[in-house]
Design an enzyme around this catalytic site. Structure first.
Site, PDB file in Angstrom:
ATOM      1  CE  LYS A   1     -26.114  18.265  31.649  1.00  0.00           C
ATOM      2  NZ  LYS A   1     -25.314  17.406  30.770  1.00  0.00           N
TER       3      LYS A   1
ATOM      4  CG  ASP B   1     -38.284   8.156  38.859  1.00  0.00           C
ATOM      5  OD1 ASP B   1     -38.295   6.910  38.973  1.00  0.00           O
ATOM      6  OD2 ASP B   1     -39.282   8.810  38.503  1.00  0.00           O
TER       7      ASP B   1
END
Ligand code: NAD
Length: 365
Positions: free
Chosen positions: A191, A248
């Site tokens: 990001k 995750d």
């Protein structure tokens, strides 16, 4: 020569899926000597820690371990044994292959992705300051002095460190993995448009490392876009390398693409040691019921056999698992069309079915 392997059965459904996996691995014909050790809340009274030193010693000695899931108690101050293990042994890469097998009920077919998740840094580094504590307030004051924006004094703070060193080694690992297993592309996920100095560094280092591997295609994706792309066209992707938190979350997303947690294996890899474990947790509500799917841990065992240099046995085990899945009879409730299907078998019966397939392969050869 026998391979000596540390086995941590875990808790919750861990002991059941571990026992089933051990039976199946023993049936592959590979000589495995098991060093069985417990960790988790259950050993606290005896050892004063959920992660006794002898468990770490055993893994360091054997260099290879396979573990069942371990519960992280909520609100007791006990930190996750799983996170501690990864940190203590510096298991910096968590590899999670997500492959669809014929017979698995899923909205998608022909998915064959590999997630490589950075395993030691990012928001999982465990550097946190509780709201209202003297340390928390000191950090907030310090940060408010250092930059223009004001952090509210009633904030909790979690720190997100992403280093050049940590990124370089995991991205390089992803490329080496791609090369070793004949994969065509690595996608680095980030990001960087928002977090310029953490994810921005991740992206910069990813691009640098990619230059060392001209034979492997490289691209990057912003994590939110990556989620949409995976849901719409997962077949476009191959190996993905991600910082800890995104890794995750996307691991579960990708597990969902290929049939759910009951089938998602994993390997924590470091420079010295490797620890193999399923993606799923200890599913406490099913503990002791001989109900949950052991295949995620069995597939983790398959990854372990490859790591141990036993590719033929790994292929045999994969074929045996695939055959049981394709038949769809000797499978647990989560793999049936109707979760209450009374023909679903238990954890142990899956092991028996997989062993029968291994033996019939042997007879056919
Ligand atoms: P979980 O994965 O244990 O279970 C969530 C649900 O997924 C279960 O209730 C069940 O419906 C399903 N499920 C999970 N594994 C399955 C299997 N093998 N077969 C069939 N269905 C399965 O997740 P959770 O409830 O969030 O976590 C429970 C505990 O496990 C927590 O304490 C958590 O910290 C711990 N945990 C440990 C590990 C690990 O040891 N590496 C990983 C994740 C979670």
């Amino acid at each position: 020569m026998a391979h000596r392997v540390t086995l941590i059965p875990g808790d919750g459904v861990g002991p059941e899926v571990s026992a089933a996996t051990r039976r199946v691995l023993d049936a592959t014909g590979v000589e495995l000597e098991w060093d069985v050790l417990d960790a988790g809340e259950g050993v606290m009274a005896q050892h004063g820690t959920p992660m006794p030193e002898q468990v770490l010693e055993s893994i360091r000695r054997n260099r290879v371990a396979i573990k069942g899931p371990i519960t992280t108690p909520v609100g007791t101050g006990i930190r996750s044994v799983n996170v501690a293990l990864r940190r203590e042994l510096d298991l910096f890469a968590l590899v999670r292959p997500c492959k669809w097998y014929p017979g698995v009920r899923s909205r998608y077919r022909d998915v064959d992705l590999v997630i490589v998740r950075e395993n030691t840094e990012d928001l999982y580094a465990g550097i946190e300051f509780q709201e209202g504590t003297p340390e928390g307030l000191e950090v907030i004051e310090f940060l408010n002095r250092l930059q223009e924006r004001t952090i509210r004094s009633d904030s909790g703070i979690s720190i997100k460190p992403i280093s050049r060193t940590g990124t370089e080694r995991v991205v390089r690992f992803a490329f080496q993995y791609a090369r070793q297993y004949g994969r065509r592309k690595v996608t680095s996920v980030h990001k960087a448009n928002i977090m310029k100095f953490t994810d921005g560094l991740w992206l910069e280092v990813s691009r640098e490392v990619a230059k060392e591997f001209p034979d492997i295609e490289f691209e990057d994706r912003i994590v939110d876009n990556m989620c949409m792309q995976l849901v719409q066209k997962p077949e476009l992707y191959d190996v993905m390398v991600l910082p800890n938190l995104y890794g995750d979350i996307l691991s579960d997303l990708c597990a969902g693409l290929v049939g759910g947690l009951g089938l998602a294996p994993g390997a924590n890899i470091g420079q010295e040691c490797a620890v193999f474990e399923a993606t799923h947790g200890s599913a406490p509500k099913y503990a002791g019921l001989n109900k949950t799917n052991p295949m995620a841990m069995m597939f983790s065992g398959m990854l372990m056999l490859r790591h141990l240099g036993e590719p033929a046995a790994a292929d045999r085990l994969e074929a045996a698992l695939a055959a049981v899945i394709a038949e769809g009879r000797q499978v647990t409730y989560d793999m049936k069309a109707d979760r209450d299907d009374p023909t679903a078998v238990g954890t142990d019966e899956v092991a028996t079915a997989v062993i029968a397939k291994l033996q019939s392969q042997g007879a056919a050869a």
